[in-house]
Motif scaffolding. Structure first.
Motif, short mmCIF file in Angstrom:
data_model
loop_
_atom_site.label_atom_id
_atom_site.label_comp_id
_atom_site.label_asym_id
_atom_site.label_seq_id
_atom_site.Cartn_x
_atom_site.Cartn_y
_atom_site.Cartn_z
N ILE A 307 0.84 -1.19 0.00
CA ILE A 307 0.00 0.00 0.00
C ILE A 307 0.88 1.24 0.00
CG2 ILE A 307 -2.26 -0.64 0.90
CD1 ILE A 307 -1.05 -0.28 3.69
N ILE A 308 0.44 2.22 -0.72
CA ILE A 308 1.16 3.49 -0.73
C ILE A 308 0.51 4.39 0.29
CG2 ILE A 308 1.84 5.46 -2.14
CD1 ILE A 308 1.41 3.57 -4.57
N GLU A 309 1.30 4.88 1.21
CA GLU A 309 0.73 5.73 2.25
C GLU A 309 0.26 7.05 1.66
OE1 GLU A 309 2.52 5.43 6.46
OE2 GLU A 309 4.12 4.91 5.06
N ARG A 310 -0.67 7.66 2.35
CA ARG A 310 -1.17 8.95 1.90
C ARG A 310 -0.81 10.02 2.90
NH1 ARG A 310 -6.88 8.48 -0.82
NH2 ARG A 310 -6.76 6.36 -1.65
N VAL A 311 -0.84 11.25 2.44
CA VAL A 311 -0.75 12.35 3.40
C VAL A 311 -1.89 13.31 3.11
CG1 VAL A 311 1.63 12.37 4.07
CG2 VAL A 311 0.96 13.41 1.90
N THR B 27 -0.24 6.76 -11.57
CA THR B 27 -1.37 5.83 -11.41
C THR B 27 -1.23 5.04 -10.12
OG1 THR B 27 -0.18 4.17 -12.68
CG2 THR B 27 -1.76 5.47 -13.89
N PHE B 28 -2.38 4.73 -9.54
CA PHE B 28 -2.43 3.80 -8.40
C PHE B 28 -3.21 2.59 -8.86
CE2 PHE B 28 -2.37 8.04 -6.45
CZ PHE B 28 -1.22 7.92 -5.69
N GLY B 29 -2.54 1.48 -9.04
CA GLY B 29 -3.26 0.32 -9.57
C GLY B 29 -3.88 0.71 -10.89
N GLY B 30 -5.23 0.68 -10.96
CA GLY B 30 -5.88 1.05 -12.20
C GLY B 30 -6.22 2.53 -12.28
N LEU B 31 -6.13 3.21 -11.15
CA LEU B 31 -6.62 4.57 -11.09
C LEU B 31 -5.57 5.56 -11.58
CD1 LEU B 31 -9.07 6.12 -9.17
CD2 LEU B 31 -6.92 6.96 -8.26
N LYS B 32 -5.97 6.38 -12.56
CA LYS B 32 -5.04 7.40 -13.06
C LYS B 32 -5.27 8.69 -12.29
CE LYS B 32 -3.79 6.18 -17.75
NZ LYS B 32 -4.21 4.79 -17.92
N ALA B 33 -4.35 9.00 -11.40
CA ALA B 33 -4.53 10.19 -10.58
C ALA B 33 -4.08 11.44 -11.33
CB ALA B 33 -3.77 10.05 -9.28
N LEU B 34 -3.06 11.31 -12.18
CA LEU B 34 -2.60 12.42 -13.00
C LEU B 34 -2.32 11.90 -14.41
CD1 LEU B 34 0.00 14.04 -10.57
CD2 LEU B 34 -2.22 15.01 -11.20
N PRO B 52 -12.01 20.05 -8.68
CA PRO B 52 -12.95 19.36 -7.79
C PRO B 52 -12.24 18.32 -6.90
CG PRO B 52 -13.56 19.10 -10.12
CD PRO B 52 -12.25 19.80 -10.08
N ASN B 53 -12.96 17.78 -5.93
CA ASN B 53 -12.40 16.74 -5.07
C ASN B 53 -11.91 15.55 -5.88
OD1 ASN B 53 -14.83 17.86 -3.02
ND2 ASN B 53 -12.77 17.64 -2.24
N GLY B 54 -10.77 15.05 -5.51
CA GLY B 54 -10.24 13.87 -6.19
C GLY B 54 -9.62 14.17 -7.53
N ALA B 55 -9.43 15.46 -7.84
CA ALA B 55 -8.91 15.82 -9.15
C ALA B 55 -7.43 15.48 -9.30
CB ALA B 55 -9.11 17.30 -9.41
N GLY B 56 -6.74 15.35 -8.21
CA GLY B 56 -5.32 15.03 -8.28
C GLY B 56 -4.42 16.15 -7.81
N THR B 58 -3.61 17.17 -4.61
CA THR B 58 -2.65 16.74 -3.59
C THR B 58 -1.61 15.81 -4.19
OG1 THR B 58 -4.36 16.95 -1.90
CG2 THR B 58 -2.46 15.60 -1.35
N SER B 59 -2.06 14.95 -5.09
CA SER B 59 -1.10 14.04 -5.73
C SER B 59 -0.02 14.83 -6.45
CB SER B 59 -1.83 13.13 -6.72
OG SER B 59 -2.81 12.39 -6.05
N MET B 60 -0.42 15.94 -7.06
CA MET B 60 0.56 16.77 -7.77
C MET B 60 1.61 17.29 -6.79
SD MET B 60 1.13 17.75 -10.83
CE MET B 60 2.79 18.34 -11.08
N ASP B 191 -1.20 23.02 0.95
CA ASP B 191 -2.34 22.20 0.55
C ASP B 191 -3.55 22.58 1.38
OD1 ASP B 191 -4.02 20.31 -0.45
OD2 ASP B 191 -2.64 18.62 -0.19
N GLU B 192 -4.44 23.33 0.77
CA GLU B 192 -5.67 23.81 1.41
C GLU B 192 -5.40 24.41 2.80
OE1 GLU B 192 -9.03 21.31 1.01
OE2 GLU B 192 -8.39 20.50 -0.91
N PRO B 193 -4.64 25.49 2.84
CA PRO B 193 -4.27 26.07 4.14
C PRO B 193 -5.45 26.68 4.87
CG PRO B 193 -3.54 27.50 2.36
CD PRO B 193 -4.04 26.25 1.72
N GLU B 224 -6.45 25.53 -3.18
CA GLU B 224 -7.50 26.12 -2.36
C GLU B 224 -8.84 25.95 -3.06
OE1 GLU B 224 -7.40 27.22 0.82
OE2 GLU B 224 -9.54 27.26 0.43
N HIS B 225 -9.87 25.67 -2.25
CA HIS B 225 -11.20 25.51 -2.83
C HIS B 225 -11.97 26.83 -2.88
CE1 HIS B 225 -11.52 21.32 -3.69
NE2 HIS B 225 -11.01 21.00 -2.51
N ASP B 226 -11.61 27.75 -1.96
CA ASP B 226 -12.34 29.01 -1.90
C ASP B 226 -11.94 29.90 -3.08
OD1 ASP B 226 -13.16 31.64 -1.36
OD2 ASP B 226 -13.23 31.24 0.79
#
Ligand SMILES: Nc1ncnc2c1ncn2[C@@H]1O[C@H](COP(=O)(O)OP(=O)(O)OP(=O)(O)O)[C@@H](O)[C@H]1O
Ligand SMILES: [Mg+2]
Lengths: 311, 270, 358
Positions: A307-311, B27-34, B52-56, B58-60, B191-193, B224-226
């Motif tokens: 598993i890859i940890e998240r932050v 990618t995480f497994g099958g999921l393409k985050a970016l 939007p949420n889950g857009a990637g 934080t991953s960036m 990240d979303e301060p 930021e979301h705001d």
């Protein structure tokens, strides 16, 4: 040079020269491995339901064994003694939930792990206080002696041990799949919060899992006790279920059995063919060192997913 | 040792690209985050990433500071390209960040948390530390002074010795910013301060971010979301949706971009 | 009333960062040291020194060691007994190979061997944590004990694997071995404890300590602020095992004087773990309190019923001891996870506010 030969090549010669003996060694190792697996299953059941690694599982094996012997010595017939012991184990599970798990419910798991180390001492102390600390013989009439298949000697008792491990696993799987509690249990394992929010009483679940672990401890206690007598060293032997669990992955019952067999066979073969050269008694550490090295290269265990940890 | 001369030169050269990410795919497994995201940050600017949420998003950031390793693409920071680098290296190269879920050291006081930001800049060996008196004490005091300046700057004097676990959420976020600033980064990732803050706290945080940018000259990447905050603070905005970069440019242009509007509306209807 | 820092304003960061910033604390520590050095050796019986003070002090060092690793750096270890054994056998080998070498130097050096072994067995911590690591450290425990038991070289080929401490003098005074006065042994161990406590206290309030605590509290964030996890963890293992090794050497040479490997079995690892849980994880003071507390329990348990005239068998006392240890752990984890050290702090708070309840 000679040392290298003795170490790297010699043992394999021995294996080829006496294959029958080798097979017997392997069978002996499997028998030991099943014993480890019996304890490891107890760990796995609790881990699956609560994420807790119950260090006291070994002490529970000792406690169950001592209790059974105690009732037998008081003159109870076997069936009654068994039932009484199960009742005691359930009571123990209840007490553990009340006194230890309940108050620590939101603590980090490592704190719970440490608490179970303390618990292990308490259970062991009470067991010995109540029933004495001598070595107790335990004979519940399990078949002893051996027979031959071809040239290979097989111990009846080992077959019984394997049979009961198998039966135990089947029973657990059936319980998980087909009973209401089993399903609830799996829900809890998947997600504590979610399980709570749909109204599954977590504390109830814990009492039940610890009871199951208690019954498994009783089975293991009977097996170990028949083989070696009920004594304190059971706790130490039960430690070995820890590296077994690490290899097998904590929440997999099949993993526990496979890893138990690997460790059992590995340490027996190593001791017979290599250990003698090193002064013997290598099974004291073999399992741990294998687990340690293995973890270094594959931290997620034999069957676990990375598993890859998240932050 | 960096020569002070180059440092001075860098400071004057605003507008130079400090960080560029090219064709990042994760990618995480099958999921393409970016998916094939390219993106750059110029010296001295405030760069926003929205989506939007889950857009990637934080991953960036995780890719930029080496916590995730993208399967494809390169990231170049201060002219040095890297593929797989450990996060601690990247921190030492001058990238600091805060986290979406506060990641403070719960067992330590505010001051100690901020002092951890100085760890990479402290050098006395462990024997001198064990003796404490002498070089180690001098170093401790020198860095303590830096931290106290940051504490003043962020107006958290009153909680200096409080264990951070006991602080309200808004202050925890501020302490986290303080820790990142203690690293004296060239590039600061936030990240979303302002998530979960009330209006007043948000205004304070905005002020701190602007001050950091203006007074310390720190380059900032901000998630930021705001929208109001983003429009006010940022020089340029990148928009992610389902791992794709769908728009990138000045706030006003991005705001009126049809694809961005669709992405947000699409999400809000889900 | 009497314990107030009011009026004691710090005018410099140096004063604020002092080891005991509050005057009363400084006075208290000085008083404790004065009693330990000037009163206890002269008024206590040899029995008290040998059964309580000396082992407690030795365990202070071991507990300090484990606390560095578990309490400060957050790496749970069950291998303490093994690392202590390394120190003990290193002491024995060095002092029998080089009888002229000053025994205090031998003690300090034997920690180095333990540190090296600790680093080796700490390597898995780079990949695993928490409970997994605990099991990996059990490997150290069981392998090392086996090694010292089975490889004759370590015990100079004693048939039963027993090692005995030969007498050694420092500046013409017998400090270990037969004929060493309890007072001398006590003072030597006491001095080592004071020195190590001071050094560790300094470490944990410097860069190193903050590095460890950062890794303990959140390793991911620690890495992202630039901490090299490998160094942080291995340095904790090294320093922790160093202290355990020195403690092991003293445990063998000063306290037991003749030991078999069984003295260092896994139970010892648990005992030291209990000390830091009861005393207080991540606290130097806690290590000391825990060491004294846990060492005293068995002694009290065997003496008290006797003194009170309650007949209690040796077996019974032993079982009770096990139960009490276990219960204490659970009790402290539930009620006061920061241990005796925290209780002490609370007591000080109360004292400060006295006579007001809040
Ligand atoms: N360590 C991980 N393992 C598996 N999947 C992950 C991991 N980290 C992120 N993801 C997935 O990648 C996608 C992008 O996540 P990311 O956290 O980058 O989103 P985000 O834009 O920051 O969203 P939010 O606004 O909710 O913070 C999500 O679908 C998420 O589930
Ligand atoms: Mg995010």
């Amino acid at each position: 040079m000679q040392v290298l030969f003795d170490f790297l090549i010699g043992p394999f010669f021995q294996i080829f020269e006496a294959p029958i003996f080798f097979v017997e060694v392997v069978i002996g190792g499997m028998a030991a491995g099943i014993m480890y697996a019996l304890v490891a299953i107890g760990f796995a059941v609790i881990f699956k339901a609560s994420g807790i690694v119950n260090f006291a599982q070994g002490a529970m094996v000792l406690f169950a064994g001592l209790t059974l012997v105690g009732f037998l010595q008081m003159g109870a017939p076997l069936w009654l003694a068994l039932i009484a012991t199960v009742v005691v184990m359930v009571a123990l599970a209840y007490a553990v939930e009340r006194v230890v798990l309940g108050p620590l419910v939101n603590q980090p798991l490592i704190v719970l792990f440490m608490a179970t180390i303390g618990l292990s001492f308490v259970i062991e102390g009470f067991g010995e206080l109540a029933w004495g600390s001598d070595v107790h013989r335990l004979d519940v009439g399990l078949p002893r002696g051996s027979f031959f298949v071809g040239d290979i000697m097989i111990d009846r008792f080992h077959l019984v041990a394997a049979g009961s491990a198998g039966a135990l696993v089947v029973a657990i799987v059936l319980f998980m799949q087909y009973t209401k509690f089993g399903r609830a249990l799996r829900a809890v394992a998947d997600d504590h919060q979610a399980a709570l929010s749909v109204g599954i009483p977590l504390r109830m679940i814990w009492v039940i899992t610890w009871s199951i672990a208690g019954v498994i401890a009783l089975v293991a206690g009977v097996m170990w006790g028949t083989q070696a007598g009920i004594q304190f060293s059971l706790v130490l032997i039960a430690f070995k279920a820890l590296p077994v669990l690490i290899l097998g992955g904590f929440n997999s019952i099949t993993g526990a059995i496979v890893a138990g067999l690997i460790i059992g066979v590995g340490e027996t073969v190593f001791e017979v063919y290599w250990g003698q050269m090193m002064g013997g008694a290598t099974e004291n550490w073999f399992a741990y060192v294998v687990a340690m090295i293995f973890l270094f290269f594959r931290p997620q265990g034999l069957f676990g997913e990375r598993i890859i940890e998240r932050v | 040792m960096r020569a002070p001369a180059t440092e001075a030169a860098n400071a004057t050269e605003t507008g130079k690209t400090v960080l560029s990410a090219e064709n990042i795919s994760l990618t995480f497994g099958g999921l393409k985050a970016l998916r094939d995201v390219s993106f750059d940050v110029k010296k001295g600017e405030i760069r926003a990433i929205i989506g939007p949420n889950g857009a990637g998003k934080t991953s960036m950031l995780n890719c930029i500071n080496g916590f995730y390793h993208p399967q494809e693409g390169t990231i170049t920071f201060k002219g040095v390209a890297r593929r797989r680098a450990r996060p601690d290296r990247i921190a030492r190269q001058g990238i600091a960040r805060t986290f979406q879920n506060v990641a403070l050291f719960k067992g330590m006081s505010t001051l100690d948390n901020i002092m951890t930001g100085r760890l990479t800049k402290m050098h006395t060996n462990f024997l001198l530390q064990a003796i404490y008196w002498g070089p180690n004490q001098r170093e401790e005091i020198a860095h303590r002074e830096v931290c106290e300046r940051i504490i003043d700057f962020l107006e958290i004097e009153h909680i200096r010795n409080t264990p951070v676990g006991r602080l309200p959420y808004g202050l925890q976020k501020r302490v986290e910013l303080a820790r990142a600033l203690a690293m004296e980064p060239d590039l600061l990732l936030l990240d979303e301060p302002m998530a979960g803050m009330n209006l007043e706290e948000k205004q304070d945080m905005c002020r701190f971010i602007l001050d950091t940018n203006h007074q310390l000259g720190t380059t900032i990447v901000l998630i930021e979301h705001d929208m109001g905050v983003v429009m006010d603070l940022s020089d340029r905005v990148a928009v992610l949706d389902y791992g794709n970069l769908i728009a990138d440019g000045r706030p006003d242009d991005v705001q009126s971009d049809q694809r961005v509007i669709d992405a947000y509306l699409g999400v809000s209807h889900q | 009333m009497f314990y107030r820092e009011a009026g004691q304003f710090k005018t410099s960061y140096a004063a604020d960062q002092a080891i005991f910033p509050i005057l009363q604390d400084r006075l208290f520590v000085i008083a404790v040291l004065a009693v330990a050095y000037l009163v206890i050796p002269f008024i206590s019986t040899p029995y008290f020194l040998v059964t309580i003070m000396i082992p407690s002090l030795i365990f202070c060092i071991a507990a300090l060691g484990l606390n560095v690793l578990t309490g400060y750096a957050g790496q749970l270890s069950l291998g303490t007994g093994g690392f202590m054994a390394v120190g003990a056998y290193a002491t024995f080998k060095m002092t029998t190979m080089f009888p002229e070498l000053n025994i205090v130097i031998v003690f300090l050096l034997s920690g180095v061997f333990a540190a090296a072994v600790g680093v080796l067995f700490g390597l898995p911590s780079l990949r695993i944590k928490g409970f997994y690591l605990a099991v990996a450290t059990l490997a150290a425990q069981f392998f090392l004990i086996w090694l010292f038991n089975r490889v004759g070289w370590f015990s100079n080929y004693d048939p039963s694997g027993t090692i005995s401490m030969p007498p050694r003098d420092v500046f013409g005074i017998r400090v270990v071995g037969s004929g060493a006065a309890p007072e001398v042994r006590y003072l030597m161990v006491l001095t080592l404890v004071v020195v190590f406590c001071l050094l560790v206290k300094n470490l944990v309030r410097s860069r190193m300590g903050r590095t460890w605590m950062a890794v303990r509290d959140m390793d991911i964030a620690a890495e992202i602020i630039g901490i090299r996890l490998m160094w942080a963890k291995l340095s904790a293992f090294a320093i922790s095992s160093y202290l355990c090794g020195v403690a092991g050497g003293l445990y063998f040479a000063v306290y037991l004087r003749t030991v078999e490997t069984i003295a260092f079995d896994v139970v010892l690892s648990f005992v030291v773990l209990f000390m830091i849980i009861v005393g207080g994880l991540g606290s130097v003071l806690g290590s000391i309190l825990g060491a004294f507390f846990i060492t005293a329990i068995p002694v009290i348990l065997t003496r008290a019923p006797h003194d009170l005239g309650i007949p209690i068998s040796v077996d019974m006392a032993q079982h009770l001891e096990v139960i009490i240890f276990g219960s204490l752990i659970i009790f402290f984890l539930i009620v006061e996870p920061h241990g005796l050290a925290r209780l002490w702090q609370i007591a000080k708070e109360k004292l400060r506010r006295w006579p007001f309840p809040y």
